[in-house]
Design a protein around this motif. Structure first.
Motif, short mmCIF file in Angstrom:
data_model
loop_
_atom_site.label_atom_id
_atom_site.label_comp_id
_atom_site.label_asym_id
_atom_site.label_seq_id
_atom_site.Cartn_x
_atom_site.Cartn_y
_atom_site.Cartn_z
N ASP A 169 -10.80 16.59 -12.57
CA ASP A 169 -11.01 17.38 -11.11
C ASP A 169 -9.97 17.24 -10.31
O ASP A 169 -8.91 16.71 -10.69
CB ASP A 169 -12.48 16.93 -10.49
CG ASP A 169 -12.34 15.36 -10.21
OD1 ASP A 169 -11.24 14.85 -10.12
OD2 ASP A 169 -13.40 14.80 -10.19
N LEU A 170 -9.99 17.67 -8.99
CA LEU A 170 -8.86 17.54 -8.15
C LEU A 170 -8.43 16.20 -7.95
O LEU A 170 -7.33 15.85 -7.93
CB LEU A 170 -9.13 18.35 -6.87
CG LEU A 170 -7.90 18.73 -5.99
CD1 LEU A 170 -6.87 19.38 -6.52
CD2 LEU A 170 -8.47 19.36 -4.78
N GLN A 171 -9.40 15.34 -7.59
CA GLN A 171 -9.08 13.98 -7.15
C GLN A 171 -8.52 13.31 -8.37
O GLN A 171 -7.32 12.55 -8.28
CB GLN A 171 -10.35 13.24 -6.59
CG GLN A 171 -10.19 11.83 -6.25
CD GLN A 171 -11.40 11.24 -5.85
OE1 GLN A 171 -12.45 11.84 -5.84
NE2 GLN A 171 -11.04 10.00 -5.14
N ALA A 172 -8.87 13.52 -9.57
CA ALA A 172 -8.50 12.71 -10.82
C ALA A 172 -7.28 13.27 -11.07
O ALA A 172 -6.24 12.47 -11.52
CB ALA A 172 -9.52 13.03 -11.84
N ASP A 174 -4.90 14.48 -8.83
CA ASP A 174 -3.97 13.94 -7.91
C ASP A 174 -3.71 12.25 -8.29
O ASP A 174 -2.49 11.91 -8.14
CB ASP A 174 -4.54 13.90 -6.54
CG ASP A 174 -4.58 15.45 -5.91
OD1 ASP A 174 -3.95 16.04 -6.44
OD2 ASP A 174 -5.48 15.77 -5.17
N ARG A 175 -4.78 11.70 -8.81
CA ARG A 175 -4.40 10.10 -9.29
C ARG A 175 -3.49 10.29 -10.27
O ARG A 175 -2.57 9.37 -10.53
CB ARG A 175 -5.71 9.51 -9.65
CG ARG A 175 -5.52 8.20 -10.04
CD ARG A 175 -5.17 7.29 -8.70
NE ARG A 175 -4.90 5.65 -9.13
CZ ARG A 175 -6.00 4.86 -8.85
NH1 ARG A 175 -7.09 5.32 -8.16
NH2 ARG A 175 -5.67 3.74 -9.06
N LEU A 176 -3.69 11.14 -11.33
CA LEU A 176 -2.94 11.00 -12.61
C LEU A 176 -1.28 11.68 -11.99
O LEU A 176 -0.47 10.94 -12.64
CB LEU A 176 -3.16 12.21 -13.57
CG LEU A 176 -2.50 12.31 -14.64
CD1 LEU A 176 -2.30 11.07 -15.68
CD2 LEU A 176 -3.22 13.57 -15.75
N ARG A 177 -1.20 12.47 -11.24
CA ARG A 177 0.04 13.06 -10.79
C ARG A 177 0.86 11.67 -10.23
O ARG A 177 1.96 11.34 -10.41
CB ARG A 177 -0.13 13.83 -9.66
CG ARG A 177 1.15 14.61 -9.50
CD ARG A 177 1.11 16.11 -8.49
NE ARG A 177 0.01 17.06 -9.04
CZ ARG A 177 -1.01 17.18 -8.72
NH1 ARG A 177 -1.67 16.71 -7.77
NH2 ARG A 177 -1.70 18.23 -9.42
N MET A 178 0.24 10.90 -9.18
CA MET A 178 0.82 9.56 -8.81
C MET A 178 1.31 8.71 -9.68
O MET A 178 2.22 8.03 -9.70
CB MET A 178 -0.13 8.97 -7.62
CG MET A 178 -0.33 9.95 -6.48
SD MET A 178 -1.02 8.97 -5.06
CE MET A 178 -2.96 9.08 -5.95
N THR A 179 0.37 8.50 -10.74
CA THR A 179 0.58 7.70 -11.82
C THR A 179 1.95 8.20 -12.64
O THR A 179 2.81 7.15 -12.98
CB THR A 179 -0.60 7.42 -12.78
OG1 THR A 179 -1.85 7.07 -12.36
CG2 THR A 179 -0.36 6.64 -14.08
N LEU A 180 1.90 9.56 -12.98
CA LEU A 180 3.10 9.94 -13.61
C LEU A 180 4.20 9.75 -12.88
O LEU A 180 5.31 9.67 -13.59
CB LEU A 180 2.95 11.18 -14.01
CG LEU A 180 1.78 11.66 -15.08
CD1 LEU A 180 1.61 13.16 -15.30
CD2 LEU A 180 2.11 11.06 -16.57
N GLN A 181 4.35 9.86 -11.54
CA GLN A 181 5.36 9.69 -10.90
C GLN A 181 5.94 8.42 -10.70
O GLN A 181 7.16 7.95 -10.99
CB GLN A 181 4.91 10.01 -9.36
CG GLN A 181 6.05 9.63 -8.38
CD GLN A 181 7.50 10.74 -8.19
OE1 GLN A 181 7.26 12.03 -8.04
NE2 GLN A 181 8.38 10.20 -9.10
N GLU A 182 4.96 7.43 -10.79
CA GLU A 182 5.29 5.78 -10.89
C GLU A 182 6.00 5.66 -12.51
O GLU A 182 7.08 4.96 -12.46
CB GLU A 182 4.18 4.87 -10.77
CG GLU A 182 3.65 4.92 -9.32
CD GLU A 182 2.05 4.29 -9.59
OE1 GLU A 182 1.82 3.63 -10.57
OE2 GLU A 182 1.52 4.37 -8.31
N LEU A 183 5.61 6.20 -13.44
CA LEU A 183 6.17 6.06 -14.71
C LEU A 183 7.33 6.52 -14.76
O LEU A 183 8.39 6.46 -15.44
CB LEU A 183 5.12 6.86 -15.69
CG LEU A 183 3.77 6.13 -15.89
CD1 LEU A 183 2.74 6.55 -16.84
CD2 LEU A 183 4.00 4.68 -16.36
#
Length: 242
Positions: A169-172, A174-183
């Motif tokens: 879903d949208l919230q999940a 967004d959370r994945l996108r932030m995680t990928l940015q960190e990675l």
């Protein structure tokens, strides 16, 4: 003068057939160490097959793959310890807790600091509060985050992500996108497959298009906007975009 980065992944003349069906046809691809490559393509283009071969889970019909200088035909065991794979399937046991799942994989990788590492990746993924709940009780987004925690547990140099946004879903997402940015900022080599151009373009250093089992186009992210990529994708695949 810009330093030339050595390849983390080198694919040469890679082909894979399933009976009379050709999933890959002479794929040539390089991913530099520390590079984030987004590999786009419609369903059935061969993206999952390519990642499974790089992860040494499937044998190619022809061609070769080198990962961090190791030929997969000779050093697959050593290579697996350097790769974290996030696939369509989370590769987790539903009746076990996140703690129990990660302990299982820690034993597989013979991690000396397993408990500390488990705690660290659960914290990184925001799952500390659910670490003792059965995985089958977690939301789709939480399961995907736990899948990432599993892939990061042994601190691999290379991450392979196969359509990681599927079903979120949208919230999940967004959370994945932030995680990928960190990675992406961690100097890991990342190969992401997706048919969603906007999601892939947001973080990548370079993009490529796989169509009918072949690399049909590849280029640098710099100077390439989303509209231009959409046009290229339509020209190459003859389809719309997600």
């Amino acid at each position: 003068m810009m330093a030339i980065r050595t390849p983390a992944i080198e694919v040469h003349g890679l082909s894979k057939r399933f009976g009379h069906q050709a999933a890959l046809q002479g794929v040539n691809l390089k991913v530099a160490r520390g590079e984030f490559l987004a590999l786009f393509g419609p369903n059935g283009a061969g993206k999952t097959t390519l990642l499974r071969i790089i992860a040494s889970l499937t044998q190619p019909t022809a061609g070769s793959v080198r990962v961090l200088g190791h030929d997969l035909g000779q050093g697959a065991t050593a290579v697996r310890r350097q790769i974290g794979l996030i696939s369509h399937h989370p590769l987790l046991y539903g009746d076990l807790t996140p703690d129990e799942n990660l302990r299982f994989f820690a034993r597989m990788y013979d991690l000396a600091d397993a408990e500390a590492r488990i705690a660290a990746v659960l914290e990184q993924m925001g799952l500390t509060g659910r670490r003792r709940d059965p995985v089958r009780t977690l939301s789709r987004g939480m399961v995907q985050r736990l899948s990432i925690a599993r892939a990061l547990l042994h601190d691999p140099a290379i991450l392979l992500l196969d359509e990681p946004y599927t079903g979120l879903d949208l919230q999940a997402a967004d959370r994945l996108r932030m995680t990928l940015q960190e990675l992406a900022n961690s100097e890991r080599t990342i190969l992401l497959t997706t048919h969603h151009l906007e999601q892939g373009m947001e973080l990548c250093d370079r993009a490529a298009i796989l169509h009918r089992g072949q690399i049909a186009w590849q280029g640098e992210r710099a100077g390439l906007d989303l509209d231009r990529l959409r046009d290229l994708y339509r020209q190459v695949t003859g389809t719309g975009t997600g």
